[in-house]
Design a protein around this motif. Structure first.
Motif, mmCIF file in Angstrom:
data_model
loop_
_atom_site.group_PDB
_atom_site.id
_atom_site.type_symbol
_atom_site.label_atom_id
_atom_site.label_comp_id
_atom_site.label_asym_id
_atom_site.label_seq_id
_atom_site.Cartn_x
_atom_site.Cartn_y
_atom_site.Cartn_z
ATOM 1 N N ALA A 1 0.831 -1.213 0.000
ATOM 2 C CA ALA A 1 0.000 0.000 0.000
ATOM 3 C C ALA A 1 0.861 1.256 0.000
ATOM 4 N N HIS A 2 1.947 1.262 0.784
ATOM 5 C CA HIS A 2 2.838 2.436 0.785
ATOM 6 C C HIS A 2 3.494 2.664 -0.587
ATOM 7 N N GLU B 1 3.027 9.471 -0.936
ATOM 8 C CA GLU B 1 3.546 10.625 -1.696
ATOM 9 C C GLU B 1 2.604 10.982 -2.856
ATOM 10 N N ASP B 2 1.307 11.159 -2.492
ATOM 11 C CA ASP B 2 0.292 11.566 -3.473
ATOM 12 C C ASP B 2 0.190 10.589 -4.642
ATOM 13 N N SER B 3 0.292 9.296 -4.264
ATOM 14 C CA SER B 3 0.111 8.198 -5.248
ATOM 15 C C SER B 3 1.129 8.297 -6.369
ATOM 16 N N GLU B 4 2.353 8.616 -6.013
ATOM 17 C CA GLU B 4 3.415 8.708 -7.012
ATOM 18 C C GLU B 4 3.641 7.371 -7.700
ATOM 19 N N GLY B 5 3.526 6.303 -6.955
ATOM 20 C CA GLY B 5 3.727 4.979 -7.540
ATOM 21 C C GLY B 5 2.687 4.688 -8.605
ATOM 22 N N LEU B 6 1.415 5.003 -8.319
ATOM 23 C CA LEU B 6 0.364 4.771 -9.299
ATOM 24 C C LEU B 6 0.587 5.625 -10.556
ATOM 25 N N ALA B 7 1.047 6.835 -10.363
ATOM 26 C CA ALA B 7 1.285 7.716 -11.525
ATOM 27 C C ALA B 7 2.361 7.152 -12.419
#
Length: 584
Positions: free
Chosen positions: A69-70, A75-81
């Motif tokens: 989840a982290h 960080e404002d869903s940086e991973g998803l971006a």
């Protein structure tokens, strides 16, 4: 024999009730408590292992879920971006992947054994941040945990990867490989990501291996949705049967405990074999049984010795006392048992001997008393005939005008009448005084008044009983022997009572006796003319035979000083009424 058997039966019954039954009851209660304690300890130990494995699984799942989840949402869903950029430009794909790996390494928990991180995209492609899985994409998407993640967006779904999915063919620490799958909820972005899957190992399998390495009574396994997953493979049928509808383990196992891992389909199962579990208990039970048997044996041996050395001698002593009560003093008991018991039995035998000796002594005394009384009766020479004869002499003397002869005959008749008419059991000092009065009158005529006589009896002493002719022989001895050859001789009598004792004395101022003659008079049958029936020894024997010690006769005499004889008798009352004292 019936009494002896009864004593033994009572003794052994008491032994069983007081020793055997309490000891067996305590041993049985102790065994039951020990059995319950072992079962309780076993359940506690199994529960502790269950909690340890379940906690390890829960911790691993929780950390893997947090890490995933982290990685995607921090960080404002940086991973998803960044995931959305993967299919957009193939030229920047490598740079984007490197950035994703950097973010993942930043949130990666130290010490977790991570095997792979796969990102499955909505366009049907996938991206592996960490390689190592050798499983087709379609098989991953068919897994239950993958489908569950698609159905529950925003929730981490945990499952188990198929064995052998690693490229190495086998995990470094076993075949168990867990996976955490997450589909992001709408609104966070990440439209290109379908499911993110994190593959990781857990310490639970290692713990199962350590617990099952011992060939103990408790075996542990891990199940997924009711099917065996990891642990002792020999327990697979028993685990599935225990988790099935029957709820009873098989394969020689007696009972078990199952713990469900929260938010997963995993179940930790522990199965217990009571036979192995109680093997130590059985050894302890046999040791306790041996100890109890040894104690009972020692108690039984002690009881037999106690019976032979104390109980039976006491029984024999009781039988001997019954024989004593029946008058059998010849029965002897063999000394047996302990030293104290032998001494007690010997004292019983000595008591019987002393009783027999006393009986024989009493018999001889009675025979001697009877002989003395017979001699006294023989010395009366038929009192009736003698009384009639004296009465005839007195009548003839009265006709012939011989007053002195008449008076002597009257005195003699008084003596004979008192002896004849007074029963021995009612003969008192007053009766003896009347005889002495008549006797003194006769002796005064015989010796022409060459002596004087004084008598002082207290009134209460005259009613006291005493043997017939007890004082007359002593007065006669004083006149015939004590005053022999003396002028102005005197004989005095006295009597008094004090503290239930009658004190009498006969004293003269005559020639007296030396020690040798006195001893001969007290031990011999009599003194010369007086005859054996009226001597000092005879009077002493009569007193001792009738009254016993401490009553008796004592003589105080010395040559030239006269003789004084003291007598003590019990002051038993005779007939009532005062009688005249002898003449002064």
């Amino acid at each position: 024999m019936r009494k002896k058997a009864s004593v033994r039966r009572t003794f052994y019954r008491s032994f069983c009730l007081l020793i055997v039954l309490p000891l067996v009851a305590v041993a049985a209660a102790g065994s039951a408590l020990l059995y319950r304690k072992l079962l309780a300890d076993a359940r506690e130990m199994v529960q502790m292992r269950q909690e340890a494995v379940s906690s390890a699984l829960t911790q691993d799942v929780r950390q893997a879920s947090l890490q995933l989840a982290h990685f995607l949402l921090s960080e404002d869903s940086e991973g998803l971006a960044l995931v959305d950029e993967l299919p957009a430009s193939s030229s920047r794909r490598h740079e984007t992947a490197a950035r994703l790996e950097s973010i993942f390494d930043y949130y990666r928990l130290t010490g977790r054994r991570l095997e792979a991180l796969h990102l499955y995209l909505t366009d049907g492609t996938s991206y592996q941040l960490y390689t190592g899985l050798a499983v087709p994409q379609n098989r991953v998407k068919e897994a239950a945990w993958y489908r569950a993640a698609r159905q529950r967006p925003g929730e981490v779904c945990v499952g188990v990867a198929e064995p052998g999915t690693l490229l190495s063919g086998k995990n470094r620490r076993g075949d168990l490989l867990l996976t955490a799958a997450l589909q992001v909820e709408p609104g966070y972005g990440g439209s290109a990501l379908e499911v993110a899957c994190l593959y990781f190992e857990t310490d639970a399998e290692e713990m199962l291996e350590s617990y099952n390495s011992e060939a103990g009574a408790v075996r542990m396994a891990l199940a997924l949705d009711g099917a065996f997953l990891a642990g002792d493979e020999a327990l697979a049928p028993a685990v599935e049967r225990f988790l099935g509808p029957e709820g009873v383990p098989g394969g020689g196992m007696d009972w078990g405990i199952a713990t469900q891992v929260r938010n997963t389909g995993l179940t930790v199962v522990s199965l217990v074999d009571n036979r192995k579990l109680m093997a130590g208990y059985e050894r302890t039970l046999w040791l306790c049984a041996g100890a109890v048997a040894a104690m009972l044996g020692s108690y039984a041996l002690f009881s037999v010795l106690f019976l032979r050395r104390i109980v039976l001698p006491v029984q024999h002593l009781n039988e001997g006392m019954e024989r004593l009560q029946q008058g059998d003093f010849t029965h002897k008991l063999p000394p047996e048992g302990h030293l104290e018991m032998r001494q007690l039995l010997q004292r019983y035998n000595d008591t019987g001997d002393r009783m027999q000796a006393l009986i024989e002594e009493n018999r001889l005394r009675e025979e001697q008393r009877y002989a003395e009384e017979l001699k006294a009766l023989q010395s009366e020479i038929n009192p009736h005939f003698l009384l009639n004869t004296v009465n005839t002499i007195r009548f003839m003397a009265d006709l012939a005008r011989f007053d002195s002869i008449r008076d002597m005959a009257a005195d003699l008749m008084e003596i004979l009448r008192c002896m004849l008419r007074t029963p021995a059991e009612r003969y008192t000092l007053a009766d003896e005084a009347k005889i002495l009065e008549a006797y003194i009158h006769i002796m005064e005529v015989r010796y022409s008044g060459s002596f004087s006589f004084r008598c002082a009896f207290s009134p209460e002493s005259l009613a006291c009983r005493l043997p017939k002719l007890l004082l007359q022989p002593l007065v006669e001895n004083a006149l015939l022997h004590g005053l022999e050859g003396c002028e102005d001789g005197e004989v005095s009598l006295s009597g008094r009572t004090e503290d239930g004792v009658l004190y009498l004395s006969v004293c003269d101022n005559g020639v007296g006796m030396g020690p040798e003659r006195l001893a001969a008079c007290l031990s011999g049958p009599g003194e010369g003319k007086a005859g054996s029936s009226i001597g000092l020894a005879n009077v002493q024997r009569r007193i001792l035979l009738q009254y016993g010690a401490p009553y008796g006769l004592w003589v105080d005499s010395a040559p030239g000083r006269g003789t004084c004889i003291s007598i003590t008798l019990p002051a038993g009352s005779g007939r009532e009424g005062g009688l005249p004292c002898c003449a002064q």
